[in-house]
Structure formats: C-alpha cells, structure tokens
Design a protein around this motif. Structure first.
Motif, PDB file in Angstrom:
ATOM      1  N   GLY A   6       1.083  -0.961  -0.014  1.00 24.93           N
ATOM      2  CA  GLY A   6       0.116  -0.029   0.011  1.00 24.93           C
ATOM      3  C   GLY A   6       0.781   0.864  -0.142  1.00 24.93           C
ATOM      4  N   ALA A   7       2.123   1.128   0.774  1.00 22.92           N
ATOM      5  CA  ALA A   7       2.724   2.636   1.376  1.00 22.92           C
ATOM      6  C   ALA A   7       3.545   2.812   0.103  1.00 22.92           C
ATOM      7  CB  ALA A   7       3.580   2.165   1.922  1.00 22.92           C
ATOM      8  N   LEU A   8       4.108   1.807  -1.023  1.00 19.28           N
ATOM      9  CA  LEU A   8       4.722   1.882  -2.345  1.00 19.28           C
ATOM     10  C   LEU A   8       3.514   2.486  -3.464  1.00 19.28           C
ATOM     11  CD1 LEU A   8       7.707   1.034  -4.146  1.00 19.28           C
ATOM     12  CD2 LEU A   8       6.297  -1.353  -4.394  1.00 19.28           C
ATOM     13  N   ALA A   9       2.318   1.457  -3.503  1.00 22.02           N
ATOM     14  CA  ALA A   9       1.412   2.449  -4.172  1.00 22.02           C
ATOM     15  C   ALA A   9       1.110   3.516  -4.050  1.00 22.02           C
ATOM     16  CB  ALA A   9       0.246   0.695  -3.949  1.00 22.02           C
ATOM     17  N   LEU A  10       0.535   3.901  -2.569  1.00 18.73           N
ATOM     18  CA  LEU A  10       1.004   5.150  -2.842  1.00 18.73           C
ATOM     19  C   LEU A  10       1.678   6.304  -3.152  1.00 18.73           C
ATOM     20  CD1 LEU A  10      -1.500   7.069  -1.814  1.00 18.73           C
ATOM     21  CD2 LEU A  10      -0.086   6.921   0.667  1.00 18.73           C
ATOM     22  N   PHE A  11       3.234   5.221  -3.261  1.00 19.90           N
ATOM     23  CA  PHE A  11       4.315   6.773  -3.282  1.00 19.90           C
ATOM     24  C   PHE A  11       4.162   6.793  -4.730  1.00 19.90           C
ATOM     25  CE2 PHE A  11       9.017   7.334  -3.077  1.00 19.90           C
ATOM     26  CZ  PHE A  11       9.024   8.739  -3.072  1.00 19.90           C
ATOM     27  N   LEU A  12       4.228   5.469  -5.104  1.00 19.67           N
ATOM     28  CA  LEU A  12       4.112   5.181  -7.061  1.00 19.67           C
ATOM     29  C   LEU A  12       2.944   6.639  -7.898  1.00 19.67           C
ATOM     30  CD1 LEU A  12       5.079   4.412  -9.464  1.00 19.67           C
ATOM     31  CD2 LEU A  12       3.894   2.770  -9.225  1.00 19.67           C
ATOM     32  N   GLY A  13       1.875   6.349  -7.280  1.00 19.89           N
ATOM     33  CA  GLY A  13       0.593   7.318  -7.864  1.00 19.89           C
ATOM     34  C   GLY A  13       0.557   9.320  -7.482  1.00 19.89           C
ATOM     35  N   LEU A  14       1.106   8.975  -6.404  1.00 22.71           N
ATOM     36  CA  LEU A  14       2.236  10.458  -5.988  1.00 22.71           C
ATOM     37  C   LEU A  14       2.470  10.763  -6.983  1.00 22.71           C
ATOM     38  CD1 LEU A  14       1.268  13.138  -3.668  1.00 22.71           C
ATOM     39  CD2 LEU A  14       3.188  11.551  -2.296  1.00 22.71           C
ATOM     40  N   CYS A  15       4.277  10.498  -7.001  1.00 19.67           N
ATOM     41  CA  CYS A  15       4.903  10.287  -7.861  1.00 19.67           C
ATOM     42  C   CYS A  15       4.671  10.502  -9.573  1.00 19.67           C
ATOM     43  CB  CYS A  15       6.040   9.513  -7.876  1.00 19.67           C
ATOM     44  SG  CYS A  15       7.685   9.832  -6.376  1.00 19.67           S
ATOM     45  N   LEU A  16       3.674   9.939  -9.615  1.00 20.54           N
ATOM     46  CA  LEU A  16       3.255   9.528 -11.057  1.00 20.54           C
ATOM     47  C   LEU A  16       2.368  10.963 -11.460  1.00 20.54           C
ATOM     48  CD1 LEU A  16       3.194   8.586 -13.890  1.00 20.54           C
ATOM     49  CD2 LEU A  16       1.302   7.518 -13.008  1.00 20.54           C
ATOM     50  N   ALA A  17       1.674  11.709 -10.375  1.00 23.07           N
ATOM     51  CA  ALA A  17       0.839  12.799 -10.544  1.00 23.07           C
ATOM     52  C   ALA A  17       1.386  13.500 -10.394  1.00 23.07           C
ATOM     53  CB  ALA A  17      -0.733  12.664  -8.707  1.00 23.07           C
ATOM     54  N   ILE A  18       2.263  13.879 -10.035  1.00 22.40           N
ATOM     55  CA  ILE A  18       2.235  15.560  -9.673  1.00 22.40           C
ATOM     56  C   ILE A  18       4.067  15.517 -10.782  1.00 22.40           C
ATOM     57  CG2 ILE A  18       5.624  16.145  -8.204  1.00 22.40           C
ATOM     58  CD1 ILE A  18       4.000  15.373  -5.767  1.00 22.40           C
ATOM     59  N   VAL A  19       4.658  14.426 -11.493  1.00 24.91           N
ATOM     60  CA  VAL A  19       4.949  14.621 -12.716  1.00 24.91           C
ATOM     61  C   VAL A  19       4.415  14.538 -13.848  1.00 24.91           C
ATOM     62  CG1 VAL A  19       6.735  13.457 -15.107  1.00 24.91           C
ATOM     63  CG2 VAL A  19       7.273  12.980 -12.331  1.00 24.91           C
ATOM     64  N   ILE A  20       2.954  14.292 -13.428  1.00 27.66           N
ATOM     65  CA  ILE A  20       2.050  14.319 -14.903  1.00 27.66           C
ATOM     66  C   ILE A  20       1.364  16.282 -14.774  1.00 27.66           C
ATOM     67  CG2 ILE A  20      -0.550  13.899 -15.553  1.00 27.66           C
ATOM     68  CD1 ILE A  20      -0.019  11.711 -14.647  1.00 27.66           C
ATOM     69  N   TRP A  21       1.180  16.948 -13.490  1.00 26.32           N
ATOM     70  CA  TRP A  21       0.754  17.972 -13.360  1.00 26.32           C
ATOM     71  C   TRP A  21       2.157  18.832 -13.796  1.00 26.32           C
ATOM     72  CZ3 TRP A  21       3.604  21.940 -10.234  1.00 26.32           C
ATOM     73  CH2 TRP A  21       3.473  22.633 -10.119  1.00 26.32           C
ATOM     74  N   MET A  22       3.564  18.308 -13.527  1.00 26.53           N
ATOM     75  CA  MET A  22       4.355  19.746 -14.374  1.00 26.53           C
ATOM     76  C   MET A  22       4.690  19.961 -15.200  1.00 26.53           C
ATOM     77  SD  MET A  22       7.894  17.995 -11.492  1.00 26.53           S
ATOM     78  CE  MET A  22       8.317  18.998  -9.813  1.00 26.53           C
ATOM     79  N   PHE A  23       4.051  18.826 -15.959  1.00 26.20           N
ATOM     80  CA  PHE A  23       4.207  18.281 -17.503  1.00 26.20           C
ATOM     81  C   PHE A  23       3.128  19.384 -18.480  1.00 26.20           C
ATOM     82  CE2 PHE A  23       7.356  15.044 -17.894  1.00 26.20           C
ATOM     83  CZ  PHE A  23       8.368  15.710 -19.094  1.00 26.20           C
TER      84      PHE A  23
END
Length: 253
Positions: A228-245
């Motif tokens: 759960g922690a790994l999935a949450l961190f992965l999803g958070l990083c992906l969301a931030i990268v998408i927002w940056m682009f």
C-alpha cells in the motif's frame, strides 16, 4: 504511442550509462563490501541474529535498497536536468512525443540502470553471506517497482532543481536519513515502544520491510501495508510529474 521516440531517448540514456559502466558498478560493489566489513563483521560479531536471521544476511535488503535509492534518484534527476541545463529540453518538448512517452523513456532507462545495480549488489552479497530468498518472484517484482517509483521521484527532483546543488539536497537531507532510520540495518522492533510508533511515520520503513519479507518471509510491518505504501508513493510521484508537464513547471521557463 511513438515507440521510435521512446526508444531513441531510452537508447541515448543507456549509452550514457555505458560510458560510465564500470564506475557505476564498481562503486556500489566497493560500498557494499565496506558495509559488510563494518556492519557485518564489527556489529555482526556482537549481534549475531535478528528474528532468527543472521545479521549479515539481515542487512542485505537494506543495502540493496540504499544503493538503489541513490542510483534511481541520481540517474533520473540527472537525466532530465541536463537537457534543462543545456537548453535542449525545448527540442524534447517540441518533438512529436507526448509527456507520458517522455517519462516512460527517461524513467525506464534510469530504472534499468538501478535494477542492474541492485542485482550486482545482490550477487556481491553472496560473497559474504549465505542469502536465502523465500519469494524470488516477489523479490524481483518489488525490486522493479521500487526502481520505477524512485526514478519517478528522481525525475521530478530533476525538473524541480535549478542547480546541480539542488539535485543533491533532497537525497542527502531527506532520503538518506529516512533510509538509515527506516530499519535498513536493524529491526524497528528493537526500539523502545515510543520510538517504534514514531518510526512508523517514516515511509521508508514500509518499503524496506516489504523487500525484506521477500527474502526471509518476515518483516517489521505487514506485506499489505508495504504494498500500500509503495503504491501510494508511486501514484503520488506519477501525479506530480503529470502536473509538472501539464503546467510546464520549470520546463518552459
């Protein structure tokens, strides 16, 4: 999907890794050997087992992740920061390749390098200790997911950073301390009850514990919590990268 564009960026990043191939592999091997000498021999002679696992073997998952965190963040952040620094980022932004494809190429290359380093350290550990792997497929899957997650984290650091010094700030001041305090070289169950509770707020605890479970079938927290922690961190990083682009944050200015 523009597979040709993804492959071009991926191949370019892997070529950079090839130019520093021996340095990239020798340094982790030497570092791992030194950790075994210091922790495995000096401390292991006084603390022979933790939870029924020999201390030398117990620290291997933490050593692998410590090196992978460094490699993942360093490779991914440097890979995207250099085009920004050199001004060639505009060629990537104007090329017929989507932000998702760009991320797949850069993160994929950085994750490949990190997994290679992780496997080299895994092989090196066998020179020092007898290392069982209770769940080999889960171990390899966890290794890949961990590499992808921290490469995404490094990728967003590379976009955020505005100098070479800033590339090192978060790894040195945040990731390293959290890893050392996250049970890389000890079990958090050895801590007093109060500090066990405090340590559970450290997200790295769940990652190290989950990876250690794949080796020995036991960890400081449940495997469900680790996933759960790994999935949450992965999803958070992906969301931030998408927002940056989408916003062009520190990419178009």
């Amino acid at each position: 999907m523009n597979l040709l564009g993804v492959w071009a960026i991926y191949r370019f990043e892997m070529a950079r890794f090839g130019r520093t191939f021996w340095t990239s592999l020798v340094v982790p091997v030497i570092t791992t050997s030194l950790y075994f000498i210091v922790f495995g021999s000096a401390i292991g002679s006084r603390m022979t087992e933790i939870g029924g696992v020999p201390y030398g073997a117990f620290i291997v998952p933490g050593l692998i992740l410590l090196s992978m965190f460094t490699e993942s963040i360093g490779n991914a952040s440097f890979g995207i920061y250099m085009p920004k620094w050199a001004g060639t980022i505009y060629e990537i932004l104007s090329a017929p390749i989507s932000p998702l494809e760009t991320v797949i190429a850069y993160v994929g290359a950085a994750a490949t390098k990190s997994v290679i380093v992780g496997l080299v350290i895994f092989a090196t550990a066998h020179l020092f200790v007898d290392l069982p792997v209770a769940h080999p497929f889960a171990m390899f899957a966890f290794l890949i997911l961990m590499a992808v997650t921290f490469c995404l984290f490094g990728f967003l650091i590379g976009i955020w950073a505005q100098s070479f010094e800033q590339l090192q700030v978060i790894p040195l001041l945040v990731v390293y301390p959290l890893t050392f305090l996250g049970g890389a070289f000890y079990s958090i169950k050895m801590l007093p009850p109060l500090w066990q509770t405090v340590t559970l707020f450290n997200p790295v605890v769940y990652l190290i514990s989950g990876f250690r479970w794949t080796f020995f079938g036991k960890g400081d927290v449940t495997m469900a919590a680790s996933i759960g922690a790994l999935a949450l961190f992965l999803g958070l990083c992906l969301a931030i990268v998408i927002w940056m682009f989408r916003t062009g944050y520190r990419l178009k200015s």
